[in-house]
Motif scaffolding. Structure first.
Motif, PDB file in Angstrom:
ATOM      1  N   GLN A  50      33.323  26.381  37.166  1.00 56.08           N
ATOM      2  CA  GLN A  50      32.849  25.774  35.918  1.00 56.08           C
ATOM      3  C   GLN A  50      32.234  26.803  34.982  1.00 56.08           C
ATOM      4  OE1 GLN A  50      30.123  22.695  37.050  1.00 56.08           O
ATOM      5  NE2 GLN A  50      31.665  21.466  38.104  1.00 56.08           N
ATOM      6  N   LEU A  51      31.811  27.945  35.558  1.00 54.90           N
ATOM      7  CA  LEU A  51      31.173  29.003  34.774  1.00 54.90           C
ATOM      8  C   LEU A  51      32.094  30.211  34.633  1.00 54.90           C
ATOM      9  CD1 LEU A  51      27.636  28.858  36.450  1.00 54.90           C
ATOM     10  CD2 LEU A  51      28.377  27.723  34.356  1.00 54.90           C
ATOM     11  N   SER A  52      33.393  29.967  34.525  1.00 58.62           N
ATOM     12  CA  SER A  52      34.368  31.067  34.487  1.00 58.62           C
ATOM     13  C   SER A  52      34.241  31.926  33.243  1.00 58.62           C
ATOM     14  CB  SER A  52      35.788  30.513  34.574  1.00 58.62           C
ATOM     15  OG  SER A  52      36.045  29.618  33.497  1.00 58.62           O
ATOM     16  N   THR A  53      33.661  31.387  32.158  1.00 61.15           N
ATOM     17  CA  THR A  53      33.522  32.149  30.917  1.00 61.15           C
ATOM     18  C   THR A  53      32.139  32.784  30.778  1.00 61.15           C
ATOM     19  OG1 THR A  53      32.873  30.141  29.736  1.00 61.15           O
ATOM     20  CG2 THR A  53      35.212  30.723  29.727  1.00 61.15           C
ATOM     21  N   THR A  54      31.377  32.841  31.876  1.00 54.83           N
ATOM     22  CA  THR A  54      30.054  33.456  31.846  1.00 54.83           C
ATOM     23  C   THR A  54      30.070  34.756  32.633  1.00 54.83           C
ATOM     24  OG1 THR A  54      29.300  32.291  33.834  1.00 54.83           O
ATOM     25  CG2 THR A  54      29.025  31.153  31.730  1.00 54.83           C
ATOM     26  N   VAL A  55      28.895  35.384  32.737  1.00 50.83           N
ATOM     27  CA  VAL A  55      28.779  36.629  33.500  1.00 50.83           C
ATOM     28  C   VAL A  55      29.141  36.398  34.969  1.00 50.83           C
ATOM     29  CG1 VAL A  55      27.175  38.433  34.221  1.00 50.83           C
ATOM     30  CG2 VAL A  55      27.044  37.514  31.909  1.00 50.83           C
ATOM     31  N   LEU A  56      28.823  35.199  35.498  1.00 52.03           N
ATOM     32  CA  LEU A  56      29.152  34.904  36.890  1.00 52.03           C
ATOM     33  C   LEU A  56      30.668  34.878  37.095  1.00 52.03           C
ATOM     34  CD1 LEU A  56      26.532  32.106  37.701  1.00 52.03           C
ATOM     35  CD2 LEU A  56      26.363  34.569  38.072  1.00 52.03           C
ATOM     36  N   GLY A  57      31.395  34.366  36.105  1.00 50.02           N
ATOM     37  CA  GLY A  57      32.850  34.390  36.192  1.00 50.02           C
ATOM     38  C   GLY A  57      33.392  35.804  36.186  1.00 50.02           C
ATOM     39  N   LEU A  58      32.777  36.694  35.387  1.00 50.42           N
ATOM     40  CA  LEU A  58      33.176  38.101  35.361  1.00 50.42           C
ATOM     41  C   LEU A  58      32.919  38.751  36.711  1.00 50.42           C
ATOM     42  CD1 LEU A  58      34.128  40.564  33.704  1.00 50.42           C
ATOM     43  CD2 LEU A  58      31.740  40.942  33.072  1.00 50.42           C
ATOM     44  N   ILE A 275      27.177  41.638  27.749  1.00 49.58           N
ATOM     45  CA  ILE A 275      26.153  41.299  26.759  1.00 49.58           C
ATOM     46  C   ILE A 275      26.581  40.097  25.922  1.00 49.58           C
ATOM     47  CG2 ILE A 275      24.929  42.142  24.715  1.00 49.58           C
ATOM     48  CD1 ILE A 275      24.960  44.899  25.973  1.00 49.58           C
ATOM     49  N   ALA A 276      27.861  40.071  25.528  1.00 51.10           N
ATOM     50  CA  ALA A 276      28.346  38.961  24.695  1.00 51.10           C
ATOM     51  C   ALA A 276      28.335  37.638  25.440  1.00 51.10           C
ATOM     52  CB  ALA A 276      29.755  39.264  24.197  1.00 51.10           C
ATOM     53  N   MET A 277      28.407  37.690  26.782  1.00 42.25           N
ATOM     54  CA  MET A 277      28.425  36.462  27.572  1.00 42.25           C
ATOM     55  C   MET A 277      27.027  35.947  27.908  1.00 42.25           C
ATOM     56  SD  MET A 277      31.496  36.896  30.340  1.00 42.25           S
ATOM     57  CE  MET A 277      33.202  36.554  29.903  1.00 42.25           C
ATOM     58  N   ILE A 278      25.983  36.710  27.566  1.00 41.43           N
ATOM     59  CA  ILE A 278      24.623  36.292  27.915  1.00 41.43           C
ATOM     60  C   ILE A 278      24.265  34.943  27.290  1.00 41.43           C
ATOM     61  CG2 ILE A 278      22.189  36.860  27.550  1.00 41.43           C
ATOM     62  CD1 ILE A 278      22.859  39.760  28.128  1.00 41.43           C
ATOM     63  N   ILE A 394      38.706  37.027  30.387  1.00 47.36           N
ATOM     64  CA  ILE A 394      38.419  38.249  31.134  1.00 47.36           C
ATOM     65  C   ILE A 394      39.693  38.900  31.640  1.00 47.36           C
ATOM     66  CG2 ILE A 394      36.084  37.697  31.843  1.00 47.36           C
ATOM     67  CD1 ILE A 394      37.090  36.416  34.290  1.00 47.36           C
ATOM     68  N   GLY A 395      40.834  38.438  31.138  1.00 45.62           N
ATOM     69  CA  GLY A 395      42.105  38.987  31.581  1.00 45.62           C
ATOM     70  C   GLY A 395      42.339  40.404  31.108  1.00 45.62           C
ATOM     71  N   GLY A 396      41.883  40.730  29.881  1.00 46.97           N
ATOM     72  CA  GLY A 396      42.090  42.075  29.362  1.00 46.97           C
ATOM     73  C   GLY A 396      41.393  43.125  30.200  1.00 46.97           C
ATOM     74  N   THR A 397      40.153  42.833  30.643  1.00 43.56           N
ATOM     75  CA  THR A 397      39.434  43.759  31.503  1.00 43.56           C
ATOM     76  C   THR A 397      40.175  43.980  32.805  1.00 43.56           C
ATOM     77  OG1 THR A 397      37.410  42.822  30.564  1.00 43.56           O
ATOM     78  CG2 THR A 397      37.172  44.230  32.484  1.00 43.56           C
ATOM     79  N   SER A 398      40.678  42.907  33.405  1.00 47.37           N
ATOM     80  CA  SER A 398      41.388  43.021  34.679  1.00 47.37           C
ATOM     81  C   SER A 398      42.658  43.844  34.533  1.00 47.37           C
ATOM     82  CB  SER A 398      41.733  41.624  35.213  1.00 47.37           C
ATOM     83  OG  SER A 398      40.579  40.828  35.333  1.00 47.37           O
ATOM     84  N   VAL A 399      43.417  43.579  33.465  1.00 47.73           N
ATOM     85  CA  VAL A 399      44.685  44.297  33.279  1.00 47.73           C
ATOM     86  C   VAL A 399      44.450  45.779  33.070  1.00 47.73           C
ATOM     87  CG1 VAL A 399      46.697  44.534  31.773  1.00 47.73           C
ATOM     88  CG2 VAL A 399      45.891  42.272  32.407  1.00 47.73           C
ATOM     89  N   ILE A 400      43.464  46.147  32.243  1.00 46.22           N
ATOM     90  CA  ILE A 400      43.221  47.555  31.976  1.00 46.22           C
ATOM     91  C   ILE A 400      42.706  48.285  33.211  1.00 46.22           C
ATOM     92  CG2 ILE A 400      40.841  47.365  31.160  1.00 46.22           C
ATOM     93  CD1 ILE A 400      41.496  49.402  29.022  1.00 46.22           C
ATOM     94  N   ILE A 401      41.926  47.601  34.059  1.00 48.51           N
ATOM     95  CA  ILE A 401      41.464  48.223  35.303  1.00 48.51           C
ATOM     96  C   ILE A 401      42.634  48.437  36.254  1.00 48.51           C
ATOM     97  CG2 ILE A 401      40.089  47.839  37.383  1.00 48.51           C
ATOM     98  CD1 ILE A 401      37.999  46.479  35.656  1.00 48.51           C
ATOM     99  N   VAL A 402      43.457  47.407  36.444  1.00 46.28           N
ATOM    100  CA  VAL A 402      44.582  47.495  37.381  1.00 46.28           C
ATOM    101  C   VAL A 402      45.562  48.587  36.951  1.00 46.28           C
ATOM    102  CG1 VAL A 402      46.605  46.276  38.250  1.00 46.28           C
ATOM    103  CG2 VAL A 402      44.395  45.130  38.218  1.00 46.28           C
ATOM    104  N   VAL A 403      45.974  48.572  35.684  1.00 44.09           N
ATOM    105  CA  VAL A 403      46.956  49.552  35.200  1.00 44.09           C
ATOM    106  C   VAL A 403      46.356  50.960  35.211  1.00 44.09           C
ATOM    107  CG1 VAL A 403      48.395  50.224  33.248  1.00 44.09           C
ATOM    108  CG2 VAL A 403      48.122  47.814  33.821  1.00 44.09           C
ATOM    109  N   GLY A 404      45.101  51.080  34.765  1.00 44.90           N
ATOM    110  CA  GLY A 404      44.460  52.392  34.734  1.00 44.90           C
ATOM    111  C   GLY A 404      44.317  53.011  36.110  1.00 44.90           C
ATOM    112  N   VAL A 405      43.867  52.223  37.090  1.00 44.73           N
ATOM    113  CA  VAL A 405      43.701  52.743  38.455  1.00 44.73           C
ATOM    114  C   VAL A 405      45.058  53.093  39.068  1.00 44.73           C
ATOM    115  CG1 VAL A 405      42.932  52.162  40.784  1.00 44.73           C
ATOM    116  CG2 VAL A 405      41.530  51.528  38.825  1.00 44.73           C
TER     117      VAL A 405
END
Length: 427
Positions: A50-58, A275-278, A394-405
């Protein structure tokens, strides 16, 4: 990439490193499946979703879903990442740490690494206690006694410390950066669940076919963009003057000073997103206001699907990109090093003119890299708003981490293969 792994597998020493890395990742995945005692994982999973768009979801995404299951490795690499960032910032703010990092050599690096480990344990203690209080306040625990609290918090702290140790073992005895690879494995483990969720949504009719196609095209576009920009760099030509030492003449060669377009990696996105999700995180823990009131309109305005949130998010990414580029790249120090080694940039005098030119180029390169990061972060938000799926935020963060690593690991394999195939001048 597949061909590089196949060639590396043919080298016995690299094969051992690949197997060692795979075994560590297997242990990590096993730990992600072992829940701590006294926790109702079903209630916790529903609550975190239920909190997928908050810091806990991240946090849940970064841990590979372990945070929503309250497993032994629920905290994952977050304490280590936070402590590394904090120590890096303190290195600039505290002169003693700056001298230790700059002039301490190998011994100084070991001391800073030791300080980072202690800071990781301290942050894990705080996050473990906060995680326990969260579950206790929302009735997710089956036992709220003192012994249960000690067991739960100690399990989280031990799990986070063990993940940090496994990351260091991969860095020393395996392939690539261990912490990055563990983070990569955690995010990648969620892909099958995402695919099955998309398929079930198509079957039940809750997800339209055009929305699924839009999501797939957006992810592929992000992968292409990240792959293209990851290796992009601005090369400043450098000329070294000739100098005579004894009877030999040294120097006179031409070189380049490379500047990566995205030298700060994914850190600006993670910081800006946290910070934006606070506000939305605080709002999730408060009583929901009635429709038509001021606070209801305010929460809708700062929601992760709102235009105001996207603008604020984009501006913060650009700000953090400039902040990290100034930390990692010091034009004055580089100009002084070039002057000491007899190097100069053609058309610019050594000293302040060279430093000003490097700073000017750095600002332009950083602006392009910041806009790129902003596009990578905003595109999933736009697609999520189009298909009415906030979880894509939070998909953009995941994609950039996966591709970058993945790209960094392949480069590490290629460099190690090159070292072993190079025969030298003595044969």
């Amino acid at each position: 990439m597949i061909q590089t792994i196949r060639k590396a597998w043919g080298i016995p020493e690299l094969r051992k490193k690949i197997i060692f890395t795979a075994l560590i990742l297997l242990i990590f995945r096993i730990g992600n499946a072992i829940p701590v005692p006294y926790v109702d994982t079903t209630l916790l999973n529903d609550y975190i979703n239920q909190l997928s768009t908050t810091v806990l979801g991240l946090y849940n995404v970064m841990s590979g879903g372990a945070f929503a299951e309250a497993t032994v490795f629920a905290l994952g690499v977050q304490p280590y990442i936070n402590s590394s960032i904090i120590i890096q910032l303190l290195t600039i703010a505290i002169p003693a740490l700056e001298r230790l990092a700059r002039d301490g050599g190998e011994e100084g690096k070991k001391k800073i690494q030791s300080i980072t480990r202690y800071a990781t344990v301290a942050i894990a203690i705080l996050q473990g206690w906060g995680y326990y209080m969260l579950m206790k306040n929302y009735g997710i625990l089956t036992n709220t006694g003192v012994w249960a609290a000690l067991v739960i918090i100690a399990s989280f702290i031990a799990g986070s410390s063990f993940v940090m140790w496994m990351g260091e073992q991969i860095t020393e005895f395996g392939i690539g950066n261990g912490i990055s690879i563990i983070l990569f494995a955690g995010i990648l483990s969620r892909v099958p669940a995402m695919v099955s969720s998309m398929i079930s949504g198509l079957q039940t009719g809750s997800l339209q076919w055009w929305a699924a196609v839009l999501v797939v095209i957006g992810i592929l576009a992000l992968i292409v963009l990240i792959t293209w920009v990851n290796g992009a760099e601005r090369r400043i030509p450098v000329q070294y003057a000739k100098r005579q030492v004894g009877r030999k003449m040294y120097g006179g060669q031409a070189s380049t000073l490379p500047m990566k377009v995205n030298m700060s990696g994914v850190l600006p996105i993670i910081f800006a997103q946290s910070i934006a999700m606070i506000p939305s995180t605080i709002a999730a823990f408060c009583k929901q206001p009635e429709k038509g009131t001021f606070w209801y309109s305010f929460l809708n305005a700062i929601d992760t699907k709102s235009v105001l949130y996207m603008i604020f998010y984009f501006v913060m990414i650009i700000g953090f990109s400039y902040f990290y580029s100034t930390i990692q790249f010091n034009p004055i120090e580089i100009s002084n090093n070039l002057k000491k080694n007899g190097g100069f940039i053609p058309g610019f005098r050594p000293g302040k003119p060279t430093a000003d030119f490097i700073k000017k180029v750095l600002n332009k390169v950083t602006l392009f890299g910041a806009i790129y990061l902003g596009i990578v972060a905003i595109l999933p938000l736009i697609i999520g708003k189009a298909v009415n799926n906030a979880a894509l935020s939070i998909g953009g963060t995941s994609v950039i981490i996966v591709v970058g690593v993945a790209l960094e690991t392949v480069q590490a394999l290629e460099s190690q293969m090159l070292m072993r195939q190079y025969k030298g001048f003595l044969e």
